[in-house]
Motif scaffolding. Sequence first.
Motif, PDB file in Angstrom:
ATOM      1  N   MET A 198     -21.382  15.954  15.350  1.00 59.18           N
ATOM      2  CA  MET A 198     -22.244  15.217  14.422  1.00 59.18           C
ATOM      3  C   MET A 198     -23.588  14.899  15.054  1.00 59.18           C
ATOM      4  SD  MET A 198     -19.660  12.787  12.215  1.00 59.18           S
ATOM      5  CE  MET A 198     -19.088  11.795  13.584  1.00 59.18           C
ATOM      6  N   LEU A 204     -23.486  17.428   7.634  1.00 60.02           N
ATOM      7  CA  LEU A 204     -22.419  16.746   6.904  1.00 60.02           C
ATOM      8  C   LEU A 204     -21.082  17.401   7.234  1.00 60.02           C
ATOM      9  CD1 LEU A 204     -21.695  14.701   4.605  1.00 60.02           C
ATOM     10  CD2 LEU A 204     -22.055  16.595   3.014  1.00 60.02           C
ATOM     11  N   ILE A 205     -20.061  16.606   7.468  1.00 55.54           N
ATOM     12  CA  ILE A 205     -18.725  17.143   7.708  1.00 55.54           C
ATOM     13  C   ILE A 205     -17.968  17.303   6.385  1.00 55.54           C
ATOM     14  CG2 ILE A 205     -16.549  16.780   8.931  1.00 55.54           C
ATOM     15  CD1 ILE A 205     -19.024  17.277  10.720  1.00 55.54           C
ATOM     16  N   ALA A 206     -18.097  16.324   5.515  1.00 53.20           N
ATOM     17  CA  ALA A 206     -17.348  16.354   4.249  1.00 53.20           C
ATOM     18  C   ALA A 206     -17.691  17.613   3.457  1.00 53.20           C
ATOM     19  CB  ALA A 206     -17.653  15.113   3.412  1.00 53.20           C
ATOM     20  N   ALA A 228     -10.150  14.051   8.295  1.00 53.16           N
ATOM     21  CA  ALA A 228     -10.384  12.648   7.979  1.00 53.16           C
ATOM     22  C   ALA A 228     -11.839  12.383   7.613  1.00 53.16           C
ATOM     23  CB  ALA A 228      -9.979  11.783   9.169  1.00 53.16           C
ATOM     24  N   MET A 229     -12.736  13.180   8.116  1.00 53.97           N
ATOM     25  CA  MET A 229     -14.149  13.041   7.771  1.00 53.97           C
ATOM     26  C   MET A 229     -14.489  13.839   6.513  1.00 53.97           C
ATOM     27  SD  MET A 229     -15.316  10.910  10.076  1.00 53.97           S
ATOM     28  CE  MET A 229     -17.114  11.023   9.930  1.00 53.97           C
TER      29      MET A 229
ATOM     30  N   ARG B 186     -22.166   6.325   0.023  1.00 53.28           N
ATOM     31  CA  ARG B 186     -20.773   6.356   0.438  1.00 53.28           C
ATOM     32  C   ARG B 186     -20.518   7.336   1.575  1.00 53.28           C
ATOM     33  NH1 ARG B 186     -16.128   7.694  -3.901  1.00 53.28           N
ATOM     34  NH2 ARG B 186     -18.000   8.583  -4.829  1.00 53.28           N
ATOM     35  N   TYR B 187     -20.613   8.632   1.290  1.00 52.62           N
ATOM     36  CA  TYR B 187     -20.283   9.618   2.327  1.00 52.62           C
ATOM     37  C   TYR B 187     -21.370   9.691   3.396  1.00 52.62           C
ATOM     38  CZ  TYR B 187     -17.236  10.888  -1.535  1.00 52.62           C
ATOM     39  OH  TYR B 187     -16.336  10.839  -2.566  1.00 52.62           O
ATOM     40  N   GLY B 190     -21.026   6.514   5.398  1.00 52.17           N
ATOM     41  CA  GLY B 190     -19.741   6.601   6.091  1.00 52.17           C
ATOM     42  C   GLY B 190     -19.837   7.422   7.360  1.00 52.17           C
ATOM     43  N   GLN B 191     -20.410   8.604   7.253  1.00 57.73           N
ATOM     44  CA  GLN B 191     -20.499   9.456   8.444  1.00 57.73           C
ATOM     45  C   GLN B 191     -21.531   8.948   9.438  1.00 57.73           C
ATOM     46  OE1 GLN B 191     -20.625  13.765   7.981  1.00 57.73           O
ATOM     47  NE2 GLN B 191     -21.945  13.963   9.780  1.00 57.73           N
ATOM     48  N   MET B 194     -20.561   5.860  11.540  1.00 50.36           N
ATOM     49  CA  MET B 194     -19.572   6.184  12.577  1.00 50.36           C
ATOM     50  C   MET B 194     -20.235   6.968  13.703  1.00 50.36           C
ATOM     51  SD  MET B 194     -17.042   4.593  11.480  1.00 50.36           S
ATOM     52  CE  MET B 194     -15.955   5.005  12.848  1.00 50.36           C
ATOM     53  N   ARG B 225     -14.134   5.984   6.506  1.00 52.26           N
ATOM     54  CA  ARG B 225     -14.239   6.834   7.688  1.00 52.26           C
ATOM     55  C   ARG B 225     -13.722   6.129   8.933  1.00 52.26           C
ATOM     56  NH1 ARG B 225     -13.981  11.054   4.627  1.00 52.26           N
ATOM     57  NH2 ARG B 225     -15.951  11.823   3.811  1.00 52.26           N
TER      58      ARG B 225
ATOM     59  N   MET C 248     -16.540  16.174  -1.770  1.00 59.16           N
ATOM     60  CA  MET C 248     -16.765  15.222  -0.673  1.00 59.16           C
ATOM     61  C   MET C 248     -15.459  14.557  -0.228  1.00 59.16           C
ATOM     62  SD  MET C 248     -19.943  15.112   0.281  1.00 59.16           S
ATOM     63  CE  MET C 248     -19.697  16.882   0.132  1.00 59.16           C
TER      64      MET C 248
END
Lengths: 414, 414, 414, 414
Positions: A198, A204-206, A228-229, B186-187, B190-191, B194, B225, C248
């Motif tokens: 990251m 973006l991971i999602a 989980a991501m 949100r996403y 979230g990422q 973290m 996350r 997502m």
Amino acid sequence: MTGYSIADPGLAESGMKKIEWALQFMPVLQHFGEEYLESRPLQGMRIATCLHLEAKTACLLATLRRLGAEVSAAGSNPLSTQDDVCAALVRLGVDVFSHRGMSDEKYFENLGSALDIRPHIVIDDGADMIAMLHAKRRDLLDDIKGGAEETTTGITRLRAMEVEGTLAFGVIAVNDASSKYLFDNRYGTGQSVMDGLMRTTNALIAGKNIVVAGYGWCGRGVAMRAAAMGARVIVVEVDPHRAFEAVMDGHSVMSMMEAAPLGDIFLTLTGNTGVIRKEHFDIMKDGAILGNAGHFDVEISRPDLENLAVEVRGMRRNIATYVMEDGRKIHLLAEGRLVNLAAADGHPIEIMDLSFSIQLLSALHVAKNRLEAGLHPVPPEIDRAVVEVKLKTMGISLERLTEVQKAYMNSWRE
Amino acid sequence: MTGYSIADPGLAESGMKKIEWALQFMPVLQHFGEEYLESRPLQGMRIATCLHLEAKTACLLATLRRLGAEVSAAGSNPLSTQDDVCAALVRLGVDVFSHRGMSDEKYFENLGSALDIRPHIVIDDGADMIAMLHAKRRDLLDDIKGGAEETTTGITRLRAMEVEGTLAFGVIAVNDASSKYLFDNRYGTGQSVMDGLMRTTNALIAGKNIVVAGYGWCGRGVAMRAAAMGARVIVVEVDPHRAFEAVMDGHSVMSMMEAAPLGDIFLTLTGNTGVIRKEHFDIMKDGAILGNAGHFDVEISRPDLENLAVEVRGMRRNIATYVMEDGRKIHLLAEGRLVNLAAADGHPIEIMDLSFSIQLLSALHVAKNRLEAGLHPVPPEIDRAVVEVKLKTMGISLERLTEVQKAYMNSWRE
Amino acid sequence: MTGYSIADPGLAESGMKKIEWALQFMPVLQHFGEEYLESRPLQGMRIATCLHLEAKTACLLATLRRLGAEVSAAGSNPLSTQDDVCAALVRLGVDVFSHRGMSDEKYFENLGSALDIRPHIVIDDGADMIAMLHAKRRDLLDDIKGGAEETTTGITRLRAMEVEGTLAFGVIAVNDASSKYLFDNRYGTGQSVMDGLMRTTNALIAGKNIVVAGYGWCGRGVAMRAAAMGARVIVVEVDPHRAFEAVMDGHSVMSMMEAAPLGDIFLTLTGNTGVIRKEHFDIMKDGAILGNAGHFDVEISRPDLENLAVEVRGMRRNIATYVMEDGRKIHLLAEGRLVNLAAADGHPIEIMDLSFSIQLLSALHVAKNRLEAGLHPVPPEIDRAVVEVKLKTMGISLERLTEVQKAYMNSWRE
Amino acid sequence: MTGYSIADPGLAESGMKKIEWALQFMPVLQHFGEEYLESRPLQGMRIATCLHLEAKTACLLATLRRLGAEVSAAGSNPLSTQDDVCAALVRLGVDVFSHRGMSDEKYFENLGSALDIRPHIVIDDGADMIAMLHAKRRDLLDDIKGGAEETTTGITRLRAMEVEGTLAFGVIAVNDASSKYLFDNRYGTGQSVMDGLMRTTNALIAGKNIVVAGYGWCGRGVAMRAAAMGARVIVVEVDPHRAFEAVMDGHSVMSMMEAAPLGDIFLTLTGNTGVIRKEHFDIMKDGAILGNAGHFDVEISRPDLENLAVEVRGMRRNIATYVMEDGRKIHLLAEGRLVNLAAADGHPIEIMDLSFSIQLLSALHVAKNRLEAGLHPVPPEIDRAVVEVKLKTMGISLERLTEVQKAYMNSWRE
């Protein structure tokens, strides 16, 4: 003390702060460091180490020093060495031979320098130091009471040596301690690889297809955290039980040839060579990102990438972009070296607190008991003590068996 | 062009590479940039912006330029400004006024300089620029055709202005577009939170008690996350429905006074002030880590921390350690500013591709249609177009309703 | 009391136990039942209901009785009716008209019988009773003070009536209360559909491709829990924002034609008709399992299945196996009716405690305040009270805003 | 054939359908059943089995029959026996001795009847049959070529016998095959226990505190799925490494005395006795629900519950409610017997396909090779074959090592 060879001793202040930060999160190492402080059980011992030279490792080396040992240190990877930490270690009395970005030639020269301490004990990470001892420095073998090896990769090599009848002294398989592989390899690698990925890419991971090659302890840690991501994980495995575990964990499973055109990000954690190679690069998507988290930089074939590329460009820090003849770009992280160590700070501190406490107690064990030649498990009382202290520092209570229960577990009659 | 004020124009090369990297992951912005390239619909428009000046924002600003606008830019946060990106933006013809670490005084001076462009359109992040326009630069109000606001915090302020009858021009609530808040808040948050937390501290997430204050879209992204990385999440909320959602999502819910002595890490995402304050610091554990991801640096009371501390020490980058009278240490990340922007690279690129495409299309909308004073939703066709292009670039097919199905949805008879 | 028509009054004892069991897990309904017990605010009210007649619903109906109302009840689905609960309800003084497995004809006859009570208030689930009132029992309209509707499907129909100008009395959209749709539709459906699927098939969820049609609140609840049980989820959606949310959340997204040959299990939650039909059955795998969790049994086309099948066989309870001409078997659960209600016990009790408390308070509201014609939101104080009582019964504390914080939220100046 | 003793031979039709349903999802057992059909390698063999007599087990027993064996079967648990399946098995030529709800006395009598076949091979689940052979039927020992044991509990007992020097013939530890414990114990138990819990109670899982006693393979499967359904999981463990794994997996860990007053639901999977007992019942919440998923019904002390209770009431099917002196109710599921088998249908079919394929191939192995006395691992080629066939039936490709990679794995030189 035999001297040192580092980038810049003037960076010690920054390194000292990093070490101080890390030490706060290492209550287990602190606990054992204090328990043995007075008796100084390593007095007179010379310990040569080949490890990732960053702050957590420094806490281990400093503790070995405080318990009386002379300590030398070579970096186990050119990109995982942090120069300020090396400077701090020199100030703490460790003979350090490493700098970030050293050449392969210098890497081996440094290994040799660290061995010049004429060690009683060697602590290795990947088994390069132990291999060198057997290949070029057999004069030192007599002094050695034993060693310890940190990684799955190193254990695999040592086992090959043992099978071949070559291994000349005893080595404790630190990697195989429950307190190590259950946590370091899985949760440690899981978090640190995602961190490295990251921070290096800002991607973006999602929603991404992430291909994870290898579903051993390291691979499943990474797969677990990638999913989980929000990623869809594709696992590539050679072992059928592991493959089916990956299926049960909700991942897709296929061969690398099938995965190559689907993946947005590829992560290798196999301990093997050429896991991603020409035939796979040829069919990857434009923009694919490749990172390795196996010990050596051979899992993703850089030679193949270089042959295929018409241009190689640096973009963000720790990213090299290979432009293929057809215009596709393939991005390689951290030169194919351990992405969590070369492009981040390695495992979370608390995880290394366990692994390095095992190393510390293994070193104490070897200092007292010269080992027979061959691979040895970590003594179970050490393995148990480390995690018991960890639970205690977290205020967590185990359930205790009653006498009735102990008896029940030993009887077979209805 | 009115000039610029940045740290070092010589850093442009590094900034250009960062922009090039980001642009690869912004297919939606590229799509609309190309669609409108020929017609140059922003020709003659002056746009003042107050945004986080890093690579993704630069892609938006560069696109506005390419479509014909004159663009000025102030940084919306002293610590989120990346100096090399500012230098690249200047090279691309944007009037930039910002440098990393600028004082509060300089921050407002820069806002003023960006406004000197005499904008037709303002694009704001947090509403400081719009607030300044209303408080001190009312001379500019006549020229303004409309604005756009990026954040929940900004919308809250603008709504207060609207209720008060103060808001003098129309502002599009970009934050409230589905293509924005459902994903970015949100996403994205979230990422990126973290990421910022892990890279700054190198601390293990698994097994930690992480207190998340605020269970709005941002808070739930972070809670999701954090739990996914193995933490036990404690949510602090004022709204009962959100609180019960947190319970249903598997988190613990309690007041901050109850959470304060339990938390290992605290993250604030409320949009409010003084969320963590003296009474909470007094009962926290030694070693607690505090990070804010709300827009302003008021959620964690730094004044209270400074009053309580007998010493403040810098340890790792972006960490200040406050030593309490009783010896407990409390670690504050990134001075209590947005930890994902000040201590990392902000949201993942692909997420900002959506948010900034909404910004781009909103600017095009305002350029054509001067808005009535007040808050306006993003036109639904814009909101839908952005995510439809995104899905298309991913090769994802939507299901299409048949005629029978359309009729069914509009009938009520059995 | 107008009478009753049920399967067997002798089953009352078993039904009473089920009701007693459920009531233990409904502290909110108990709370309001006791709060209003003395004042009996429903004295003199006649309430006709069309609901799933199982134990949790019985707790609502019994509470309405205890607060003074006369109550009639028709089952809202032939397969969700539990005969023993109906018998217990009759013993508790409710006029019940339903039995498990009733024909469509009998279903509508029962609706009519329940309406014979000449209701002041109607409580509906799917809007069949309200539709009948408008189509065939307009004589009753004058008495009606208002109604309440439980489902998304029902609201969609009522909205169509409102647009058409047909809706003759006021109806509270219970479904749209935060205390309802955020929990019942999502977590309730999520758990109960997985329960129904697992207990009916005994099939493994992990490693399966589960196609979820519809990513509204119900669909995302199911997708979330299916993934959590180890499935790979494929979402089929018509709305682009929902589709991208699914991406997502880590799911795959595609059209039904793309998903049909991949899915092992298909679940529909769209509120629409013919979501899975001939063209999809034609390309499904041998052994595909189909379940519906939308309100009506039209989402999976049973007529198409029957046309295609050369044989239909019953295997396990609630499974019909359609054998295609080419030998492929397609398994339909619970005749395509709500799989969680027809093949399990419906939503978890605690979830219905919230939904039915909203129903109770809405009925009290209507009893006091005759509604204007049209759809009405649940009064916000009711919506808030229900979840606040729930949190209180769980011992959970909300955070409270300080005066400083309240002021901050209403100011816009920096 | 020696006869049978079952509840009702007239139920065979229903049992046959259940078996047909199950067989569809058992491609691996089908594969091996066909591979060996012609050679009938079990011709002349007598096999006595003690297993959970439901549809999946029936598929194994029917396959043993088809390959030539005479087969007798006793139920391994009074509540897991399904009477219709027993009837079908009799029709298929198996000598069955079991009925649901049999007394303990009858249970042992049935074991004896099954042994009357004078087996060459015994297949056991919990080791009661093997224990009886050693304790009371030593006359049969001479005929026995070997056995196989399905469970962790059984292996623990057999190991105690082996240590004691009592074990008189060879037993294959089927439980310890990778194809078994990695999947059956973890994903099988995980799903089936949640299924049993949900269908029996209709209680909401999300937001509950679920106490899981034992974090072995079974316990972690249940904890994983409980958390996935939204519960907060509290793990009780005696082993420190497992306890810390639970922490890393995001669960809370504590002793049973600490957990007792916090838990809403308790699930035991330890293989030990008295895991929940008087001192815990005394401090539980009103309404606590208790279920066991360990092999024997001794994990939750029913004697203690009965001593404490002033009243015991049946409510829903498979729930007994113990009313304490102070009015608290404690609900025990399925009499404290395996909740997934006694109150649901046991493991998902596909999981048992693997476990029972191992059983089948182990029986074939024993038929050909009389075993030395003692515990034996499943031959690795069997263990591998089973999961390879499973992957093949799913169309999943393994990665294959190249020659270069094989060589690399065997070399240690840099």
